[in-house]
Scaffold this active site. Structure first.
Site, short mmCIF file in Angstrom:
data_model
loop_
_atom_site.label_atom_id
_atom_site.label_comp_id
_atom_site.label_asym_id
_atom_site.label_seq_id
_atom_site.Cartn_x
_atom_site.Cartn_y
_atom_site.Cartn_z
N SER A 1 46.46 25.34 34.88
CA SER A 1 47.48 26.03 34.06
C SER A 1 48.81 25.41 34.42
CB SER A 1 47.48 27.52 34.43
OG SER A 1 48.64 28.16 33.95
N TYR B 1 47.08 34.50 40.56
CA TYR B 1 46.81 33.48 39.53
C TYR B 1 47.51 32.17 39.90
CZ TYR B 1 46.24 31.71 34.71
OH TYR B 1 45.91 30.98 33.60
#
Ligand code: NAD
Length: 256
Positions: free
Chosen positions: A138, A151
């Site tokens: 990401s 995350y």
């Protein structure tokens, strides 16, 4: 281009994983799908592209289930040539309020699962002297955002794992790279749009514009199909010596 190869894509019953599975299938690869929810439709979608599609429902937080999935793929197709580590979840909370169980789940699914699939896939890839490992990280593998501690930690971790895997395979025909998307409108992000709309009592469209405007200069979502095409590039002969990169498709997010 990928006829006769087998790609295993974790978390491919929806969103980005399904987009990447479709793109690889369109190049002729047989696909092993994985994930939660109804697999019948994604499986039929892939088969409609003229390749074989199998499904294994391993929970990516469970190493024993990951081992069973890798054995299943080898039994069904001989070996896994292309491994796409994509399964992921999100939880949004400040560190002091972050539920310990959610931290453990995000690290297990978004990071440790890729270690397990990679360690199990590498021996056969190295023996064949060809393989592609693509980690869906990401933009949060490159920069941080408040309230996404687990995350961001997991995604920075998977970028690190990508580099080490690339170094340990550097003299072979196996490559490992990461893809770093910005916002992609999938169920994972729709939940964040819904939460914003509810918290601010605004419409879905307004919440979407706000979400993009905060981070993504292009004000556009990247699509699963675009990410699929990048995965195809990594699998192409032009990708033979692309090793250990973390390639962002983020509308300029990390350029700021
Ligand atoms: P999604 O929710 O649409 O899909 C996630 C997939 O993972 C689903 O198939 C789901 O069933 C599966 N999954 C979840 N937990 C699992 C588990 N324990 N075991 C097996 N499968 C499991 O989400 P998405 O947006 O397509 O996300 C895919 C990947 O892309 C994730 O790693 C995510 O972090 C990453 N990503 C997404 C965005 C975005 O904007 N959507 C941006 C950057 C990175």
């Amino acid at each position: 281009m990928l006829k006769g190869k087998t790609a295993l894509v974790t978390g491919s019953t929806s969103g980005i994983g399904l987009g990447i599975a479709r793109a690889l299938a369109a190049q002729g690869a047989n696909i092993v799908l994985n994930g939660f929810g109804d697999a019948a439709k994604p499986q039929a979608d892939i088969q409609a592209l003229g390749v074989e599609a199998a499904f294994h429902g391993a929970d990516m937080s469970q190493p024993a289930e990951i081992e069973a999935m890798m054995k299943f793929a080898a039994a069904r197709f001989g070996r896994v040539d292309i491994l796409v580590n994509n399964a992921g979840i999100q939880h949004v909370a400040r560190i002091e309020d972050f539920p310990v169980e959610r931290w453990d789940a995000v690290i297990a699914i978004n990071l440790s699962s890729a270690f397990h699939t990679t360690r199990l896939a590498l021996p056969t890839m190295k023996a064949a002297n060809w393989g592609r490992i693509i980690n869906v990280a990401s933009v949060h593998g490159l920069v941080g955002s408040a309230e996404k501690s687990a995350y961001v930690a997991a995604k920075h971790g998977i970028v690190g794992l990508t580099k080490v895997t690339a170094l340990e395979t550097a003299t072979s025909g196996v490559t490992c790279n990461a893809i770093c998307p910005g916002w992609v409108l999938t169920p994972l992000v729709q939940k964040q749009v819904d939460a914003k709309a509810e918290a601010l009592t605004i419409s879905n469209d307004e919440a979407t514009r706000l979400l993009l405007g905060e981070k993504e200069p292009s004000l556009q979502f990247t699509t699963p199909a675009e990410l699929g095409d990048l995965a195809v590039f990594f699998c192409s002969p032009a990708g033979n010596n692309v090793r250990g990169v973390a390639w962002n498709m983020d509308g300029g997010w990390a350029a700021q």
